[in-house]
Structure formats: C-alpha cells, structure tokens
Design a protein around this motif. Structure first.
Motif, short mmCIF file in Angstrom:
data_model
loop_
_atom_site.label_atom_id
_atom_site.label_comp_id
_atom_site.label_asym_id
_atom_site.label_seq_id
_atom_site.Cartn_x
_atom_site.Cartn_y
_atom_site.Cartn_z
N HIS A 60 0.80 -1.23 0.00
CA HIS A 60 0.00 0.00 0.00
C HIS A 60 0.84 1.28 0.00
O HIS A 60 0.27 2.38 -0.04
CB HIS A 60 -0.93 0.01 1.22
CG HIS A 60 -1.90 -1.14 1.25
ND1 HIS A 60 -3.01 -1.20 0.43
CD2 HIS A 60 -1.90 -2.29 1.97
CE1 HIS A 60 -3.67 -2.32 0.66
NE2 HIS A 60 -3.01 -3.01 1.58
N GLY A 61 2.16 1.16 0.04
CA GLY A 61 2.99 2.35 0.11
C GLY A 61 3.12 2.86 1.54
O GLY A 61 2.44 2.38 2.45
N GLY A 62 3.96 3.86 1.74
CA GLY A 62 4.23 4.34 3.09
C GLY A 62 3.21 5.31 3.65
O GLY A 62 3.09 5.45 4.87
N ARG A 63 2.47 6.01 2.81
CA ARG A 63 1.61 7.10 3.26
C ARG A 63 0.48 6.63 4.18
O ARG A 63 0.30 7.16 5.29
CB ARG A 63 1.04 7.83 2.05
CG ARG A 63 0.17 9.04 2.38
CD ARG A 63 -0.19 9.75 1.07
NE ARG A 63 -0.96 10.95 1.29
CZ ARG A 63 -2.27 11.04 1.17
NH1 ARG A 63 -2.97 9.95 0.86
NH2 ARG A 63 -2.90 12.18 1.36
N ALA A 107 8.42 5.07 7.07
CA ALA A 107 9.44 6.07 6.78
C ALA A 107 10.72 5.42 6.25
O ALA A 107 11.31 5.88 5.26
CB ALA A 107 9.74 6.88 8.04
N GLN A 108 11.17 4.35 6.89
CA GLN A 108 12.41 3.70 6.47
C GLN A 108 12.27 3.09 5.07
O GLN A 108 13.22 3.10 4.28
CB GLN A 108 12.81 2.64 7.48
CG GLN A 108 13.26 3.21 8.81
CD GLN A 108 13.65 2.15 9.81
OE1 GLN A 108 13.68 0.97 9.50
NE2 GLN A 108 13.95 2.56 11.03
N THR A 109 11.10 2.54 4.76
CA THR A 109 10.88 1.97 3.44
C THR A 109 10.94 3.06 2.37
O THR A 109 11.55 2.87 1.31
CB THR A 109 9.50 1.27 3.39
OG1 THR A 109 9.48 0.22 4.35
CG2 THR A 109 9.25 0.69 2.01
N ILE A 110 10.34 4.20 2.64
CA ILE A 110 10.35 5.32 1.69
C ILE A 110 11.78 5.79 1.44
O ILE A 110 12.22 5.94 0.29
CB ILE A 110 9.48 6.48 2.20
CG1 ILE A 110 8.00 6.07 2.20
CG2 ILE A 110 9.68 7.73 1.36
CD1 ILE A 110 7.11 7.02 2.96
N ILE A 111 12.54 5.99 2.50
CA ILE A 111 13.89 6.54 2.36
C ILE A 111 14.83 5.54 1.71
O ILE A 111 15.69 5.91 0.90
CB ILE A 111 14.42 6.99 3.74
CG1 ILE A 111 13.61 8.18 4.24
CG2 ILE A 111 15.90 7.37 3.66
CD1 ILE A 111 13.93 8.60 5.65
N SER A 112 14.67 4.25 2.04
CA SER A 112 15.59 3.24 1.51
C SER A 112 15.52 3.11 -0.01
O SER A 112 16.44 2.58 -0.64
CB SER A 112 15.31 1.88 2.15
OG SER A 112 14.04 1.40 1.77
N SER A 113 14.43 3.60 -0.61
CA SER A 113 14.28 3.49 -2.06
C SER A 113 14.83 4.70 -2.81
O SER A 113 14.76 4.75 -4.04
CB SER A 113 12.79 3.34 -2.41
OG SER A 113 12.07 4.50 -2.05
N LEU A 114 15.42 5.66 -2.10
CA LEU A 114 15.82 6.92 -2.73
C LEU A 114 17.23 6.90 -3.32
O LEU A 114 17.52 7.68 -4.22
CB LEU A 114 15.72 8.07 -1.71
CG LEU A 114 14.33 8.36 -1.14
CD1 LEU A 114 14.40 9.49 -0.13
CD2 LEU A 114 13.34 8.70 -2.26
N GLY A 175 3.64 10.77 -4.75
CA GLY A 175 4.51 10.00 -5.65
C GLY A 175 4.68 8.56 -5.20
O GLY A 175 3.73 7.92 -4.73
N ASP A 176 5.91 8.04 -5.30
CA ASP A 176 6.18 6.65 -4.95
C ASP A 176 5.87 6.35 -3.49
O ASP A 176 5.56 5.21 -3.13
CB ASP A 176 7.64 6.30 -5.23
CG ASP A 176 7.94 6.23 -6.72
OD1 ASP A 176 6.97 6.09 -7.50
OD2 ASP A 176 9.12 6.31 -7.10
N ALA A 177 5.98 7.37 -2.62
CA ALA A 177 5.71 7.17 -1.20
C ALA A 177 4.26 6.80 -0.93
O ALA A 177 3.94 6.20 0.10
CB ALA A 177 6.06 8.44 -0.41
N ALA A 178 3.38 7.16 -1.85
CA ALA A 178 1.95 6.87 -1.68
C ALA A 178 1.50 5.67 -2.51
O ALA A 178 0.32 5.32 -2.49
CB ALA A 178 1.13 8.10 -2.06
N ARG A 179 2.42 5.05 -3.24
CA ARG A 179 2.07 3.92 -4.10
C ARG A 179 2.74 2.65 -3.61
O ARG A 179 3.91 2.66 -3.21
CB ARG A 179 2.50 4.19 -5.54
CG ARG A 179 1.67 5.23 -6.26
CD ARG A 179 1.95 5.21 -7.75
NE ARG A 179 3.30 5.67 -8.04
CZ ARG A 179 3.60 6.93 -8.33
NH1 ARG A 179 2.67 7.86 -8.34
NH2 ARG A 179 4.85 7.27 -8.61
#
Length: 389
Positions: A60-63, A107-114, A175-179
């Motif tokens: 579901h994404g991080g959001r 949060a960690q999942t979102i940042i680790s993809s950057l 963006g990707d954080a919500a997907r």
C-alpha cells in the motif's frame, strides 16, 4: 522532508514517554519488576506484527500506514489519559508501540528506495538527525511539564495533540511514497525473512548491529530516569540528562559519511560505536553525579548516533527492492524484541543486585555482540558483497 517532520513529531511523543511512563509508574507505586513489565508492554505487538506490517507497507505504500500509525498513537495516549492506573498505562503502551512501528517502518521503506552508497548514508543520517531532534525535545518537554504541574497531570493529552500533527504532515507524502507494489507472501512473509537471515550475511550484520544498539539505547532510555530519580535529581535535570544522549546523536548524524571515511570504513565505524556504547553503559551504575553521568551519556549517544543509520543502510543495500519492506520489518521485529526483553531482564537484575550490576552486565552484553560482529565482518568479506565498506 514530509517523512522527517512527521517522524520528528512521532519521536517527540515517544521520547516524552521515556520520562513520563517511569515517573507515572513510580507514582502508582510500581516495583522494579512491575516497572519492567510496563516499559516492555510497548514492544509486544511490534515484535509479533513487524513482518506482516512490512508486507502491508510494500503493498500500500508508506503514506497510509504512516497516517494510520499517528491515529493509533493518539488513541493509545488518550487511553492512558482517561483510564488511570496500570490498565490504562499498559493498554496505551500497546497502542503506542504498534503505532510507532507503523510510522517508522513506513518512513524507512520510503527513504531506503531513494539512493544507494554514500548518498543513502547521508539520507538516513539526516532522517536520524531529525528523529534525534525529536528525542532531544521530548524529555525536556516532559520534564518541564512534570516539574511545572507537580506530576503527570494532563501530559498524555498534550502528547496526543503532538501525535496528530505527525499524521497531518504524513498526508503531504506523494509520488512513490503513496504507491505500493505487487508482492507475494514468498517475498514478505516470515519464511522469506527466515531465509534471508539464514543466507544473507549483510542482513545478519544489520540485525546484530540493531540488537546491540537497541539494547543499549533501550536500557539507557528506560532506566536512566529511574536511576536519576533514585539519586534524588529533579525532573528538569532528569529531562536534560536523558535528552543529552539524543542531542549528541543528532549532532553527529549529518556527518556520518565523513566519519565513516575518516575511520576507514563502515566496519571500523560500527565497532568503534559499539565500544563507546558498551563503555558508557557499563560505567553508568557506578556514577553518582550529573557531570559523570552526562559524559557517559555522551558516549552512548555517539555510539547510537552511528549504529542505527548504519544498520538501516547495510540492510537496504543487501536485499532487493521488493524484499526491502519485509526485511526492514524483520529488523524492527528484532529491535522491538530487544526492547521487550531488555527492561524485563534489567528489572529482574535490578531487583536482585542494584543499578551497578544491572548497568555493568548490560555493557558486557553489548561488548559480546561487538565481538560477534567481528566474526560476521570476516565472513562478509570472504563470501558476500562489500556492503559494509
């Protein structure tokens, strides 16, 4: 930016609880063992549900999980406020623990993809810096409130408002954080994580760093306020000394890539950090005055400032993108397992042997994990990718 601000509010609340819950427990007349049960209760649900929640974040994404976590945290704090006594305190801790897990994992999942490499070190360094800022502010706010109000009073209600602010900033994620992505149970479930920890040395290194670091930080955060209270220090002084560790971690984290380069790589940086934590923790129970306790807290802060971002970077670079949320969930499961067990063990030893023995044995445990890491580093150099360099 949205992740950092949202999680800062989360950690303001989390660190306020590090001061408020022990003080409130003492107001209720809790024994050392009962205090250990209260402090450990926050980590029970995260220990059980970290890996399944990793799958939820991946799909579901991080959001959505981040905002839901802020709402769960608010509910737990309201429970502590309006249901006095042990039932409200333990029940609220259960909700807050699950909520904080959701927010951190997202949060960690979102940042680790950057990014990867030094850039990812920098991103996680800045993320951890913001979190440390929240951990600096939280104990000061809690200690000041308790001193001003003459007790806990309506402090849980204030924390609930702060938690809601974290959810509001989480809504800004796009963006990707919500997907999410299409993943299967074979990639995110318990068997997948068991396979990773069995065959992936980088994951093993990350988990070992997490266990040692979280054990030290958990003991320091949970029982330093109790130790300082036994020394008859004021609530304001307790807040200052608890915040000092986080302040040191916050100051050094933006410079993590430079520190790693200066000491000769991630491996040496990790071992030096764990050595500092071990020394600071082992000597804590033998110190009876504020300046020495402050110096030892600085050592723990230096170690904690390096170990946790490094643990996340090593894990993120050791697994594929679709495995990342589940692997981070496994890391957080180990994190919460340590947080759950450590206060119980420390409380039991404290009841039998006092603070000197309890802090001393805790420092020895961190040193033993550092020795284990040296063996894992050697195996990693000969059989795996050089993620620790």
């Amino acid at each position: 930016m949205a992740v950092c601000v949202s999680l800062t509010f989360c950690f303001v609340v989390y660190s306020m609880l590090l001061v408020t819950v022990p003080v409130y427990g003492l107001e209720l007349g809790a024994s050392p063992l009962m205090l250990g049960v209260i402090l450990s209760s926050q980590y029970l649900l995260p220990f059980l549900l970290a890996i399944p929640l990793g799958g939820v974040v991946a799909r579901h994404g991080g959001r959505i999980p981040l905002v839901a976590g802020a709402l769960f945290m608010t509910l737990g704090l309201l429970l502590m406020q309006f249901l006095p006594g042990y039932y409200g305190l333990i029940g609220g801790q259960l909700f807050v623990g699950l909520a904080q897990l959701q927010m951190v994992l997202s949060a960690q999942t979102i940042i680790s993809s950057l990014a990867t490499g030094p850039k990812l070190e920098s991103y996680f360094g800045w993320y951890a810096t913001w979190l440390s800022g929240g951990q600096v502010i939280g104990p000061l706010l809690a200690g000041g409130w308790i001193h001003w109000a003459g007790g806990v009073g309506n402090l849980f209600l204030v924390m609930a408002g702060i938690a809601l602010l974290g959810g509001l900033f989480g809504l800004a994620l796009t963006g990707d954080a919500a997907r999410g992505m299409s993943v299967t149970g074979k990639q995110t479930g318990f068997r997948a994580q068991a396979s990773l920890i069995h065959r992936n040395t980088g994951v093993q290194v990350s988990i070992a760093i997490t266990v040692a670091g979280m054990f030290a930080l958990g003991i320091h955060g949970s029982y330093l306020p109790v130790y300082l209270d036994s020394l008859e220090m004021s609530a304001v002084m307790i807040g200052v000394l608890v915040s000092l560790r986080s302040a040191v971690s916050m100051v050094i984290r933006p410079f993590i890539p430079r520190i790693i380069g200066a000491v000769g790589g991630r491996e040496k940086a990790t071992l030096l950090a764990l050595s500092a934590m071990s020394l600071g923790l082992a000597c804590m129970g033998f110190s009876g005055n504020a300046p020495v306790i402050a110096l030892l807290s600085i050592l723990v802060g230096l170690g904690g400032g390096l170990t946790q971002p490094l643990s996340m970077v090593v894990l993120a670079e050791s697994v594929q993108r679709e495995q990342r949320s589940g692997a981070l969930g496994m890391r957080l499961m180990a994190n919460r397992a340590v947080h759950f067990v450590a206060p119980l063990l420390f409380g039991a030893v404290l009841g039998m042997g006092g603070f000197s023995l309890s802090f001393g044995l805790s420092g020895v445990f961190v040193a033993l994990v550092a020795m284990l890491l040296m063996r894992l580093h050697g195996r990693h150099r000969t059989s795996g990718p050089d993620a620790l360099r």
